[in-house]
Design a protein around this motif. Structure first.
Motif, PDB file in Angstrom:
ATOM      1  N   ARG A 234       0.811  -1.215   0.000  1.00 47.65           N
ATOM      2  CA  ARG A 234       0.000   0.000   0.000  1.00 47.65           C
ATOM      3  C   ARG A 234       0.849   1.273   0.000  1.00 47.65           C
ATOM      4  NH1 ARG A 234      -0.290  -1.604   5.397  1.00 47.65           N
ATOM      5  NH2 ARG A 234      -0.021   0.054   6.925  1.00 47.65           N
ATOM      6  N   SER A 235       2.080   1.154  -0.476  1.00 51.48           N
ATOM      7  CA  SER A 235       2.954   2.329  -0.576  1.00 51.48           C
ATOM      8  C   SER A 235       3.347   2.538  -2.033  1.00 51.48           C
ATOM      9  CB  SER A 235       4.213   2.138   0.283  1.00 51.48           C
ATOM     10  OG  SER A 235       3.868   1.972   1.633  1.00 51.48           O
ATOM     11  N   PRO A 236       2.475   3.171  -2.795  1.00 52.05           N
ATOM     12  CA  PRO A 236       2.715   3.273  -4.246  1.00 52.05           C
ATOM     13  C   PRO A 236       3.889   4.161  -4.617  1.00 52.05           C
ATOM     14  CG  PRO A 236       0.787   4.552  -3.611  1.00 52.05           C
ATOM     15  CD  PRO A 236       1.207   3.790  -2.389  1.00 52.05           C
ATOM     16  N   PHE A 237       4.306   5.032  -3.667  1.00 56.40           N
ATOM     17  CA  PHE A 237       5.386   5.953  -4.003  1.00 56.40           C
ATOM     18  C   PHE A 237       6.739   5.444  -3.525  1.00 56.40           C
ATOM     19  CE2 PHE A 237       2.340   8.829  -5.394  1.00 56.40           C
ATOM     20  CZ  PHE A 237       1.331   8.942  -4.448  1.00 56.40           C
ATOM     21  N   LEU A 238       6.758   4.258  -2.996  1.00 51.17           N
ATOM     22  CA  LEU A 238       7.994   3.742  -2.388  1.00 51.17           C
ATOM     23  C   LEU A 238       9.058   3.487  -3.450  1.00 51.17           C
ATOM     24  CD1 LEU A 238       9.002   2.911   0.449  1.00 51.17           C
ATOM     25  CD2 LEU A 238       8.473   0.556  -0.176  1.00 51.17           C
ATOM     26  N   LYS A 239      10.179   4.186  -3.271  1.00 49.19           N
ATOM     27  CA  LYS A 239      11.282   4.027  -4.205  1.00 49.19           C
ATOM     28  C   LYS A 239      12.509   3.403  -3.555  1.00 49.19           C
ATOM     29  CE  LYS A 239       9.744   6.383  -7.812  1.00 49.19           C
ATOM     30  NZ  LYS A 239       9.584   5.844  -9.131  1.00 49.19           N
ATOM     31  N   LYS A 240      12.650   3.683  -2.263  1.00 54.30           N
ATOM     32  CA  LYS A 240      13.841   3.202  -1.564  1.00 54.30           C
ATOM     33  C   LYS A 240      13.418   2.331  -0.388  1.00 54.30           C
ATOM     34  CE  LYS A 240      16.160   7.569  -2.544  1.00 54.30           C
ATOM     35  NZ  LYS A 240      17.092   8.589  -2.060  1.00 54.30           N
ATOM     36  N   LEU A 241      13.904   1.095  -0.401  1.00 54.94           N
ATOM     37  CA  LEU A 241      13.558   0.158   0.664  1.00 54.94           C
ATOM     38  C   LEU A 241      14.809  -0.603   1.070  1.00 54.94           C
ATOM     39  CD1 LEU A 241      11.371  -1.269   2.381  1.00 54.94           C
ATOM     40  CD2 LEU A 241      11.088  -2.885   0.494  1.00 54.94           C
ATOM     41  N   ARG A 242      15.194  -0.429   2.328  1.00 57.88           N
ATOM     42  CA  ARG A 242      16.397  -1.124   2.785  1.00 57.88           C
ATOM     43  C   ARG A 242      16.049  -1.940   4.016  1.00 57.88           C
ATOM     44  NH1 ARG A 242      18.724   4.204   1.254  1.00 57.88           N
ATOM     45  NH2 ARG A 242      19.878   3.857  -0.672  1.00 57.88           N
ATOM     46  N   LEU A 243      16.133  -3.256   3.857  1.00 57.91           N
ATOM     47  CA  LEU A 243      15.669  -4.212   4.854  1.00 57.91           C
ATOM     48  C   LEU A 243      16.774  -4.635   5.792  1.00 57.91           C
ATOM     49  CD1 LEU A 243      13.987  -6.405   2.123  1.00 57.91           C
ATOM     50  CD2 LEU A 243      12.804  -4.759   3.593  1.00 57.91           C
ATOM     51  N   ASN A 244      16.382  -5.177   6.942  1.00 59.91           N
ATOM     52  CA  ASN A 244      17.405  -5.662   7.862  1.00 59.91           C
ATOM     53  C   ASN A 244      17.635  -7.158   7.678  1.00 59.91           C
ATOM     54  OD1 ASN A 244      15.369  -6.976   9.243  1.00 59.91           O
ATOM     55  ND2 ASN A 244      15.486  -5.701  11.085  1.00 59.91           N
ATOM     56  N   ARG A 245      18.567  -7.678   8.449  1.00 66.58           N
ATOM     57  CA  ARG A 245      19.035  -9.042   8.193  1.00 66.58           C
ATOM     58  C   ARG A 245      18.042 -10.100   8.604  1.00 66.58           C
ATOM     59  NH1 ARG A 245      21.062 -11.458  12.772  1.00 66.58           N
ATOM     60  NH2 ARG A 245      21.264 -10.058  14.569  1.00 66.58           N
ATOM     61  N   TYR A 246      16.922  -9.669   9.230  1.00 62.36           N
ATOM     62  CA  TYR A 246      15.898 -10.637   9.613  1.00 62.36           C
ATOM     63  C   TYR A 246      14.968 -10.976   8.455  1.00 62.36           C
ATOM     64  CZ  TYR A 246      17.399 -10.190  14.431  1.00 62.36           C
ATOM     65  OH  TYR A 246      18.140 -10.224  15.579  1.00 62.36           O
ATOM     66  N   ILE A 247      15.192 -10.332   7.327  1.00 57.13           N
ATOM     67  CA  ILE A 247      14.392 -10.634   6.146  1.00 57.13           C
ATOM     68  C   ILE A 247      15.174 -11.617   5.280  1.00 57.13           C
ATOM     69  CG2 ILE A 247      13.281  -9.648   4.097  1.00 57.13           C
ATOM     70  CD1 ILE A 247      12.040  -8.688   6.700  1.00 57.13           C
ATOM     71  N   SER A 248      14.577 -12.780   5.057  1.00 52.32           N
ATOM     72  CA  SER A 248      15.269 -13.804   4.279  1.00 52.32           C
ATOM     73  C   SER A 248      15.115 -13.510   2.795  1.00 52.32           C
ATOM     74  CB  SER A 248      14.675 -15.175   4.580  1.00 52.32           C
ATOM     75  OG  SER A 248      13.390 -15.258   3.975  1.00 52.32           O
ATOM     76  N   ILE A 249      15.823 -14.279   2.002  1.00 54.77           N
ATOM     77  CA  ILE A 249      15.787 -14.013   0.569  1.00 54.77           C
ATOM     78  C   ILE A 249      14.420 -14.357  -0.012  1.00 54.77           C
ATOM     79  CG2 ILE A 249      16.745 -16.258  -0.148  1.00 54.77           C
ATOM     80  CD1 ILE A 249      18.379 -14.573  -2.237  1.00 54.77           C
TER      81      ILE A 249
END
Lengths: 613, 216
Positions: free
Chosen positions: A238-253
Motif C-alpha cells: 500500500r505504498s505506491p510511491f515507495l522508491k527506496k527500501l532497505r531491509l534488515n538481516r531478519y528478512i530472508s531471501i
C-alpha cells in the motif's frame, strides 16, 4: 550510503562573527520606504538561494540583507551541536523547514568517547517544537535521541515528512512506533547505522492501516530486531510511491522476493540477509533450487529501475548471480557486509559498467579489485573494508589492488582503503592516475608500517597525493610517517578541510606544518601522535575558523590546553578521559582534548568527567 | 600473571615519544568493546583462551603468534572500523558476550533490554534503570506521570523501602525474587528477566528469597 559525504563545512547559523553588520549608505538619500522595497525584492530573490556559503555571504552585506536572509532561510545546518544554543538558532531563523544537526565527534564511532558524553537532541527538539511548527525534515548525525524526543517530533510538527538518523543512539522500537503511527505525512524514514534498542514493539505494524502511505523511502537495515513480515508486506503493497527500501538481516531471501515482486518501481534496494532462513538451508537444499533461482532472477529482472543495491547481510553467495539483470543499470553497489571472494564477485561485477559507488570487503582480494578496475570505468567512490579488523591479520588487499584501481578507474573521486601493507609507488601512481580525487583515506592497519618494498616511510606517497590531487579536501594518513609528510601536507594541502592522523609523526613540527599551512582546515582529528603544547600553540590564529580539533593520547598537557583556552575565550576546550574516569589526564598528558568554538559558551550538560577549561 | 598482562589493553604512546611498549600496560576500562579483548586472546598462549578449542586450533594460534612480528598490544578503536561492522561481518554475531535481559515496569508503555554485563553493582544497575524509565512522557496517563516523578527523585533501590514499586527478577528456576538479596555476580548469572512491580504484588517474594539463600 550517506556516510561522511564531504559537505560544505562553513558554519552558518552559529557564526556570530558573521553577524556584524556594516551600516548601509541609505541614510544619505531620501527614498520613500527604501528598505522595505529592497527587502521585499531581496526576499523574493533569496528564496532561490540554497547554498549555505552564499547565504552566509549575503547575511554579511548589511542589516537589511541579514534580516532578509534570515527570513528566507528554510534549511538550517548545524555542524557542531554545541557551537550554538538552540534558542539562538530559532530566534534568528524563523521559518525553517529542514534542520540538520551533527553531534558527537567522529572518533566516538570507534569507542574513544564515553557513551554519555553528550550531543543530546532533547533541547533542540523542545525548542523547535515551539518555534518551528512547519518543520518538515530532521536529519541528525551522531546525536543521542530518546524515545521521548521521537514522540515530540511526532506530536509537534503536523506536516512532518522526513526523518533521517545516522549513527544515533538512545532510542528504540518504541519510539519508532510512535513516529510511524503519528506522523501522518511521513515520506522518508531512514535509519542508518543507528543503535536501536529492541523494545519488542512491532513498529512496522504501527503505520496507519488500510490507507495508502506517502512513503518514498524506508531504511531500517541497522535495526537488530525481527520484523513482522506480514505487516511489512502489506505496507509495501500500500505504498505506491515507495522508491527506496532497505531491509534488515531478519528478512530472508524468500521474503525479499515477495517484497520486490510487489514493488517493481523500486530504485534503491537493501536486500536484507540475502540467504534462506536456517531451517530451509538444511531441508530444501536440493529441492527446487533451479526453480527458485530463476524466480529470483526474474524478480530482479522485473525491477528495471534499481540503480542502488545494498544489504547482503548474511549472504549465501550462490544467490548472488540473481542480481545480474540489474547490474547494467547499477550506479551504486554495497557489498561491504558480504563475505565473498574474487571468483564469486567476477560474474557479477563484469556487468557493472555504470557503477559509480562501490563498497566491498577485502575478501575479494587484489584479484577482485583488478576485476573492478577492468570494468568500472566510471567509478567515483570506492570503499574497501577489512573483514578481519585486527593487526597482523592476513589482509588480502595491498598495493597491487590499489594500483589496479588507479589504472582502471581514472575518474575516482573518493577512496577509503584498508590494508596491512602499502608502497609509496602505488600511492604515487594513484595520485597521478586519479587527479580528481577529493577524498583520500588510506588505512594501513599495521601501525608504523613503512613501504613494504623499500622500507621507506610513507611520506612520498602522501606527499604526491596532496601535490597532484589539486581538489583534495579530505585526507586520512597512516603507516610510518615523518615530519616530512606533514610538511608536504602543509605546503600543498591548501584545500584540505578534514584531516585524520593516527599513530603518525615524529615531533611537534609536524603539527605546526599542518596548522600553519592548511588554511582551509576545518576538522582535525589526531590520536596517538607525538604532538605537544608548542605545536598546539601554533594553531591559535586558526582555531576560531574550525569546526573542531580532536587530540587524544598525544603529548599535550593540561597547562598547554589551559593556555589555549585563556587566549581564545570563545573556544570551548574540553579535556576528558576516553574511559570516562575522572581527571582527564593519563600520566603527564591530557588523554583527550576536544575543542570547538561556541557562541554560547561552555555547555551545561557536560558529564562529571569532562573538564571544560 | 605475565599472560594476563598481555591481554590488557593499552593506550601507550608511540615509540618516538620516549615512551616505549614496555611501559606498564594499563587496563583502559570497559567501553563495551569486549570484542577487542576477545580478539586479543587469540594472540597469546592458547591456554588463555576461554573457549574450549581443539588441538588443531591451538596449534594454529601458536603458529600465528610465532610467524608474525611481535604482536602489538591491541588498542581501543584501532583500526577505525565501526563496531556495527565488526559485529555483523561474516555472519558472526558476538552476542554471547552480552547478558541481555528484558526489563518491564508495571504500567510503563515500553519494554527495555539491558545488558547486565555492563554493570558491576546493584547501584549502577539501579541508576541505569532509573534513567531508562525516567524518560517516558508525562503524557495523557497521569499514572505514568507519577511513576516518572518517582523515578526521577529516588534511586530504584530506595523504592524497596517504599511500598510503591519494587524491582524483582525471574531467576533460572522460574521463581520471582527481590532484587538485591544475593551477591551481584550471582544475580547476573541467574537473572532471566527483570520486572519492576507494584509493591502490593511483591509481598510474597521476600520469604522465598531467603529460603533459597539458605538452601544454596
Amino acid at each position: 550510503m550517506t556516510d561522511d559525504r564531504s559537505e560544505m563545512s562553513e558554519d552558518d547559523a552559529g557564526d556570530g562573527t558573521a553577524a556584524r553588520s556594516r551600516n548601509s549608505a541609505a541614510g544619505d538619500y531620501f527614498i520613500p520606504y527604501p528598505d522595505q522595497v529592497l527587502e521585499n525584492v531581496l526576499e523574493n530573490v533569496l528564496v532561490f538561494l540554497k547554498s549555505r556559503r552564499d547565504r552566509n555571504a549575503v547575511s554579511l552585506v548589511c542589516k537589511s540583507w541579514y534580516r532578509a536572509e534570515a527570513y528566507t532561510r528554510s534549511d538550517v545546518f548545524i555542524g557542531n551541536c554545541y557551537a550554538v544554543a538552540p534558542r539562538r538558532v530559532t530566534q534568528r531563523f524563523r521559518r525553517v523547514r529542514s534542520v540538520t544537526i551533527k553531534g558527537r565527534p567522529r572518533f566516538a564511532d570507534f569507542g574513544l568517547v564515553p557513551r554519555d558524553w553528550g550531543a543530546h537532541f532533547s533541547p533542540w527538539v523542545s525548542t523547535m517544537a515551539i518555534a518551528y511548527r512547519s518543520l518538515e525534515k530532521i536529519h541528525l548525525k551522531r546525536m543521542s535521541v530518546t524515545d521521548d524526543d521521537l514522540a515530540v517530533i511526532a506530536h509537534s510538527f503536523p506536516t512532518f515528512k522526513e526523518l533521517i538518523l545516522v549513527c544515533c543512539e538512545g532510542f528504540g522500537t518504541s519510539g519508532l512506533a510512535v513516529v510511524v503511527s503519528d506522523c501522518r505525512r511521513l515520506r522518508v524514514l531512514e535509519l542508518i547505522e543507528d543503535d536501536v534498542s529492541d523494545d519488542e514493539v512491532d513498529w512496522i505494524s504501527c503505520f496507519p492501516v488500510d490507507i495508502p502511505t506517502n512513503l518514498e523511502s524506508l531504511t531500517f537495515d541497522c535495526v537488530e530486531s525481527p520484523i513482522n513480515f506480514d505487516s511489512l508486506e502489506k505496507l509495501v503493497a500500500r505504498s505506491p510511491f515507495l522508491k527506496k527500501l532497505r531491509l534488515n538481516r531478519y528478512i530472508s531471501i524468500a521474503q525479499l522476493y515477495r517484497l520486490i515482486i510487489r514493488a517493481p518501481q523500486l530504485t534503491h534496494l537493501g536486500t536484507g540477509s540475502f540467504s534462506p532462513p536456517e531451517q530451509q538451508q538444511q531441508q530444501q537444499q536440493q529441492q527446487n533450487d533451479n526453480n527458485r533461482d530463476s524466480d529470483f532472477v526474474s524478480a530482479f529482472a522485473a525491477c528495471r529501475g534499481i540503480v542502488c543495491l545494498s544489504g547482503f547481510r548474511e549472504i549465501s553467495p550462490e544467490y548472488l548471480p540473481a542480481i545480474v539483470p540489474v547490474c547494467a543499470n547499477l550506479t551504486s553497489l554495497n557489498l561491504s557486509y558480504a563475505n565473498i571472494d574474487a571468483e564469486q564477485l567476477k560474474p557479477v561485477i563484469r556487468h557493472c559498467h555504470k557503477l559509480q559507488v562501490f563498497w566491498v570487503l577485502d575478501s575479494i582480494c587484489d584479484e577482485g579489485l583488478q576485476a573492478v578496475g577492468a570494468t568500472c570505468k566510471d567509478l567515483r567512490e570506492l570503499r574497501v573494508f577489512p573483514i578481519d579488523a585486527t593487526e597482523n591479520a592476513e589482509v588480502p588487499v595491498s598495493d597491487v589492488g590499489l594500483l589496479a584501481i588507479s589504472l582502471g578507474c581514472r575518474k575516482l573521486r573518493s577512496i577509503l582503503y584498508f590494508c596491512q601493507q602499502m608502497t609509496n609507488a602505488a600511492v604515487i601512481a594513484m595520485s597521478k592516475n586519479c587527479p580528481d580525487l577529493v577524498v583520500f583515506r588510506l588505512c594501513i592497519i599495521d601501525r608504523y608500517r613503512p613501504d613494504h618494498v623499500t622500507g621507506e616511510p610513507m611520506d612520498e606517497g602522501f606527499g604526491a597525493i596532496v601535490k597532484n590531487c589539486k581538489k583534495l579536501t579530505r585526507l586520512a594518513v597512516s603507516g610510518l610517517l615523518t615530519d616530512r609528510a606533514f610538511s608536504y601536507i602543509g605546503q600543498y594541502g591548501k584545500l584540505v578541510r578534514t584531516l585524520s592522523v593516527a599513530f603518525n609523526g615524529e615531533s611537534d613540527i609536524g603539527l605546526k606544518y599542518i596548522l600553519e599551512g592548511c588554511t582551509n582546515l576545518q576538522k582535525l582529528e589526531i590520536r596517538d601522535s607525538p604532538f605537544g603544547d608548542s605545536a598546539l600553540w601554533s594553531g591559535l590564529h586558526h582555531f576560531y575558523n574550525m569546526r573542531f580539533v580532536w587530540m587524544s593520547s598525544c603529548r599535550v598537557t593540561r597547562q598547554g590546553c589551559t593556555n589555549v583556552a585563556r587566549q581564545l575565550p570563545r573556544l570551548v576546550v574540553e579535556v576528558f578521559r576516553g574511559d570516562g574516569v575522572e581527571g582527564g589526564e593519563r600520566g603527564d598528558f591530557v588523554d583527550t582534548l576536544y575543542m570547538y568554538r561556541s557562541l554560547d559558551g561552555p555547555r551545561a550538560d557536560a558529564p562529571h568527567y569532562v573538564n571544560i577549561l | 600473571m605475565m599472560h594476563l598482562k598481555e591481554t590488557e589493553l593499552c593506550l601507550g604512546l608511540p615509540g618516538g615519544g620516549g615512551h616505549n611498549q614496555e611501559e606498564p600496560l594499563k587496563i583502559t576500562g570497559k567501553r563495551g568493546f569486549s570484542e577487542t579483548t576477545h580478539l586479543k586472546l587469540n594472540f597469546v598462549q592458547p591456554n588463555e583462551s576461554s573457549s574450549s578449542s581443539s588441538d588443531v586450533s591451538k596449534d594454529t594460534t601458536t603458529t600465528l603468534y610465532v610467524k608474525s612480528p611481535p604482536a602489538k598490544a591491541q588498542v581501543v578503536g584501532w583500526p577505525p572500523v565501526r563496531n556495527h561492522r565488526k559485529n555483523v561481518i561474516g555472519g558472526k554475531r558476538k552476542t554471547e558476550e552480552a547478558r541481555l535481559v528484558k526489563v518491564s515496569m508495571d504500567g510503563a508503555p515500553y519494554l527495555r533490554k539491558v545488558d547486565l554485563k555492563m554493570y558491576k553493582s546493584y547501584q549502577q544497575l539501579s541508576d541505569a534503570l532509573a534513567n531508562m524509565f525516567c524518560s517516558f512522557t508525562t503524557g495523557n496517563d497521569g499514572r505514568q506521570g507519577m511513576m516518572t516523578e518517582l523515578m526521577k527523585e529516588s534511586r530504584l533501590m530506595d523504592l524497596l523501602n517504599s511500598s510503591e514499586y519494587v524491582p524483582s527478577y525471574e531467576d533460572k528456576d522460574g521463581d520471582w525474587m527481590l532484587v538485591g538479596d544475593v551477591p551481584w555476580q550471582m544475580f547476573v548469572d541467574s537473572c532471566k528477566r527483570l520486572r519492576i512491580m507494584k509493591g502490593s504484588d511483591a509481598i510474597g517474594l521476600a520469604p522465598r528469597a531467603m529460603e533459597k539463600c539458605r538452601n544454596s
